[in-house]
Design a protein around this motif. Structure first.
Motif, PDB file in Angstrom:
ATOM      1  N   ALA A   1       0.476  -1.360   0.412  1.00  0.00           N
ATOM      2  CA  ALA A   1       0.339   0.310   0.179  1.00  0.00           C
ATOM      3  C   ALA A   1       0.822   1.238  -0.272  1.00  0.00           C
ATOM      4  CB  ALA A   1      -0.881   0.021   1.151  1.00  0.00           C
ATOM      5  N   ALA A   2       1.838   1.441   0.862  1.00  0.00           N
ATOM      6  CA  ALA A   2       3.148   2.666   0.903  1.00  0.00           C
ATOM      7  C   ALA A   2       3.578   2.537  -0.308  1.00  0.00           C
ATOM      8  CB  ALA A   2       4.324   2.470   1.752  1.00  0.00           C
ATOM      9  N   TYR A   3       3.898   1.715  -0.829  1.00  0.00           N
ATOM     10  CA  TYR A   3       4.549   1.754  -3.089  1.00  0.00           C
ATOM     11  C   TYR A   3       3.509   1.758  -3.293  1.00  0.00           C
ATOM     12  CZ  TYR A   3       7.581   1.400  -6.803  1.00  0.00           C
ATOM     13  OH  TYR A   3       8.095   0.932  -7.406  1.00  0.00           O
ATOM     14  N   ASN A   4       2.278   1.386  -3.712  1.00  0.00           N
ATOM     15  CA  ASN A   4       0.383   1.438  -4.581  1.00  0.00           C
ATOM     16  C   ASN A   4       0.570   2.853  -4.683  1.00  0.00           C
ATOM     17  OD1 ASN A   4       1.356  -0.831  -6.095  1.00  0.00           O
ATOM     18  ND2 ASN A   4       0.124  -2.050  -4.660  1.00  0.00           N
ATOM     19  N   ASN A   5       0.952   3.424  -3.513  1.00  0.00           N
ATOM     20  CA  ASN A   5      -0.668   4.801  -3.457  1.00  0.00           C
ATOM     21  C   ASN A   5       0.637   5.614  -2.080  1.00  0.00           C
ATOM     22  OD1 ASN A   5      -2.067   6.811  -3.432  1.00  0.00           O
ATOM     23  ND2 ASN A   5      -3.863   5.940  -2.216  1.00  0.00           N
ATOM     24  N   PRO A   6       1.698   6.009  -2.329  1.00  0.00           N
ATOM     25  CA  PRO A   6       2.665   6.486  -1.840  1.00  0.00           C
ATOM     26  C   PRO A   6       2.244   7.960  -1.139  1.00  0.00           C
ATOM     27  CG  PRO A   6       4.091   7.004  -4.162  1.00  0.00           C
ATOM     28  CD  PRO A   6       2.101   5.979  -3.665  1.00  0.00           C
ATOM     29  N   TRP A   7       1.387   8.728  -2.023  1.00  0.00           N
ATOM     30  CA  TRP A   7       0.772  10.510  -1.090  1.00  0.00           C
ATOM     31  C   TRP A   7       0.137   9.724  -0.097  1.00  0.00           C
ATOM     32  CZ3 TRP A   7       2.478  15.019  -1.109  1.00  0.00           C
ATOM     33  CH2 TRP A   7       2.111  15.892  -1.244  1.00  0.00           C
ATOM     34  N   GLN A   8      -0.786   9.029  -0.507  1.00  0.00           N
ATOM     35  CA  GLN A   8      -2.427   8.895   0.721  1.00  0.00           C
ATOM     36  C   GLN A   8      -1.734   8.291   1.490  1.00  0.00           C
ATOM     37  OE1 GLN A   8      -4.717  10.614   0.739  1.00  0.00           O
ATOM     38  NE2 GLN A   8      -4.810  11.437  -1.598  1.00  0.00           N
ATOM     39  N   ILE A   9      -0.313   7.632   1.812  1.00  0.00           N
ATOM     40  CA  ILE A   9       0.052   6.597   2.796  1.00  0.00           C
ATOM     41  C   ILE A   9       1.109   7.054   3.604  1.00  0.00           C
ATOM     42  CG2 ILE A   9       1.073   4.420   3.693  1.00  0.00           C
ATOM     43  CD1 ILE A   9      -1.989   3.853   3.211  1.00  0.00           C
ATOM     44  N   LEU A  10       2.178   7.513   3.032  1.00  0.00           N
ATOM     45  CA  LEU A  10       3.203   8.237   3.444  1.00  0.00           C
ATOM     46  C   LEU A  10       2.561  10.349   3.436  1.00  0.00           C
ATOM     47  CD1 LEU A  10       5.498   7.086   1.076  1.00  0.00           C
ATOM     48  CD2 LEU A  10       5.261   5.714   3.021  1.00  0.00           C
ATOM     49  N   GLY A  11       1.898  10.308   3.462  1.00  0.00           N
ATOM     50  CA  GLY A  11       1.470  11.705   3.393  1.00  0.00           C
ATOM     51  C   GLY A  11       0.751  11.916   4.640  1.00  0.00           C
ATOM     52  N   HIS A  12      -0.053  11.596   5.204  1.00  0.00           N
ATOM     53  CA  HIS A  12      -0.400  11.426   6.517  1.00  0.00           C
ATOM     54  C   HIS A  12       0.354  10.878   8.203  1.00  0.00           C
ATOM     55  CE1 HIS A  12      -3.774  12.966   5.045  1.00  0.00           C
ATOM     56  NE2 HIS A  12      -4.027  11.994   3.953  1.00  0.00           N
ATOM     57  N   VAL A  13       1.594   9.840   7.305  1.00  0.00           N
ATOM     58  CA  VAL A  13       2.451   9.686   8.513  1.00  0.00           C
ATOM     59  C   VAL A  13       2.774  10.854   9.512  1.00  0.00           C
ATOM     60  CG1 VAL A  13       4.407   8.155   8.886  1.00  0.00           C
ATOM     61  CG2 VAL A  13       2.791   7.182   7.028  1.00  0.00           C
ATOM     62  N   ASP A  14       3.270  11.506   9.345  1.00  0.00           N
ATOM     63  CA  ASP A  14       4.052  13.021   9.784  1.00  0.00           C
ATOM     64  C   ASP A  14       2.737  13.298  10.739  1.00  0.00           C
ATOM     65  OD1 ASP A  14       6.414  11.458   8.746  1.00  0.00           O
ATOM     66  OD2 ASP A  14       6.916  13.429   7.712  1.00  0.00           O
ATOM     67  N   THR A  15       1.957  13.671  10.080  1.00  0.00           N
ATOM     68  CA  THR A  15       0.552  14.377  10.695  1.00  0.00           C
ATOM     69  C   THR A  15      -0.556  13.188  11.839  1.00  0.00           C
ATOM     70  OG1 THR A  15      -0.290  14.461   9.054  1.00  0.00           O
ATOM     71  CG2 THR A  15       0.685  16.042   9.479  1.00  0.00           C
ATOM     72  N   ALA A  16      -0.370  12.540  10.911  1.00  0.00           N
ATOM     73  CA  ALA A  16      -1.766  11.728  11.728  1.00  0.00           C
ATOM     74  C   ALA A  16      -0.918  10.286  12.857  1.00  0.00           C
ATOM     75  CB  ALA A  16      -2.433  10.880  10.809  1.00  0.00           C
ATOM     76  N   ILE A  17      -0.007  10.652  12.484  1.00  0.00           N
ATOM     77  CA  ILE A  17       0.743   8.852  13.207  1.00  0.00           C
ATOM     78  C   ILE A  17       1.628   9.620  13.884  1.00  0.00           C
ATOM     79  CG2 ILE A  17       1.872   7.296  13.723  1.00  0.00           C
ATOM     80  CD1 ILE A  17       0.628   5.865  10.602  1.00  0.00           C
TER      81      ILE A  17
END
Length: 377
Positions: free
Chosen positions: A238-254
């Protein structure tokens, strides 16, 4: 478990062969500052036999920290040499692959997930790896192999490896592996997920750290796992196939950081500088534009113009000699509204994925004293 100067690995990107190369990790780090990144699995033999060409396999930009090197192998001498050689590159952790079900890796008792059937060797291997590095070491494994899939057998593996070595961190892919000829893709789909095994490990081994992996495809699901007590969560495809939506929320949401408001256009401008700086550095026109730009093909997942971008990029790979020229030719398919929009709200996910997991846990593990005596015999 982690270097002090980095936040803990609440979120990490799984090691994936031919995917999590240095180029993908560069893109991932541009999107997320705090996600822990893993290399592709490198065979110890590759590192040893390529001693004069190690930059090609082990070098990475310093911005990619925190980063974990995953190695595989079943020869103690080569594991020792490979770890020593890799130490010069200052990875933040060394991870040992005991989870890959690929026939090329696990077949004929080679390495990968088949090593779960020999925990004493894994303990010895981890001791050898730890002796040749000054960073933490960890093991990535499944919850079982073929018919060796009981919770007690998993606990025996964890107990023996942690007793025989300094290993205190295990990444648990919550499916067993089937070595009867099914493909690696089917091994990610057919064996059922048993998250209850993972949470039972937290209960039964309170002195160890465990990261959960398998079937988790959104930041919402990552936070659901953490809410139920997970020490960390690893996400793969999921982090490879949709990096913007997955990784883009890591810093803020997690991790609770403030949003930077960065856009994909800004990400691409930085990636272009990186990409054009590394073209051909390995000789023989490697890496080429296609190899460098491959991770970008998924940057506009489900967005308007995504299909046109991929088609234009695929055509441009045949003649473009720079990443800049690729962008000039292929990005015309992406609307400015997409390129210039900051990351939106957190996409939905299965908030209830782990709701009943504690009710499903197996009985507590009790190790056999006779096994312990045999372990140190």
């Amino acid at each position: 478990m982690v270097a002090r100067r980095y936040l803990p690995p609440l979120f990490s990107v799984a090691p994936m062969m031919e995917w999590t190369d240095v180029h993908y990790r560069t893109l991932a780090r541009l999107i997320s500052k705090h996600a822990w990144l893993y290399t592709e699995m490198l065979a110890a033999e590759t590192i040893v036999y390529q001693k004069g060409n190690l930059d090609r396999f082990l070098a990475f930009p310093p911005e990619q920290h925190p980063i974990v090197l995953q190695i595989g192998g079943n020869n103690l001498e080569n594991l020792a040499k490979a770890t020593e050689l890799a130490s010069a590159y200052h990875y933040d952790e060394i991870n040992f692959n005991c989870g890959c079900p690929s026939p090329k890796v696990a077949g004929h008792g080679c390495f990968g997930v088949s090593l779960m059937l020999d925990p004493k060797f894994v303990g010895e291997a981890m001791s050898v790896i730890a002796a040749n590095t000054n960073v933490p070491v960890s093991v990535k494994c499944r919850i079982g192999v073929d018919d060796h899939d009981s919770y007690n057998e998993l606990c025996d593996f964890i107990y023996k490896v942690s007793s025989l070595s300094p290993t205190r961190h295990f990444i648990i892919h919550s499916r067993k592996a089937l070595l009867n000829g099914i493909s690696p893709a089917d091994n990610r789909r057919i064996p059922p997920l048993k998250y209850e095994y993972y949470y039972a490990l937290l209960r039964d081994f309170p002195d160890l750290k465990f990261t959960i992996n398998g079937g988790i495809n959104s930041v919402v699901e990552v936070n659901a796992a953490l809410k139920e007590g997970a020490h960390g969560v690893m996400v793969g495809r999921a982090a490879y196939n949709n990096p913007w939506q997955i990784l883009g929320h890591v810093d803020t949401a997690i991790y609770g950081a403030q949003s930077t408001g960065r856009t994909r256009r800004e990400i691409l401008q930085q990636y272009q500088e990186y990409g054009d700086s590394v073209l051909g550095i390995n000789g023989n026109d490697r890496p080429n534009v296609r190899e460098v730009a491959k991770p970008l093909l998924h940057l506009f997942y489900a967005e308007p113009g995504n299909g046109l971008w991929k088609r234009k990029a695929d055509y441009a790979f045949q003649h473009c000699k720079t990443v800049k020229s690729l962008f000039e030719e292929a990005l015309v398919g992406i609307p400015d509204s997409v390129l210039d929009a900051p990351i939106g709200g957190v996409p939905s996910g299965r908030e209830d994925l782990f709701t009943n997991v504690h009710d499903l846990m197996p009985p507590p593990y009790e190790h056999d004293a006779r096994e312990e005596e045999a372990l140190y015999a």
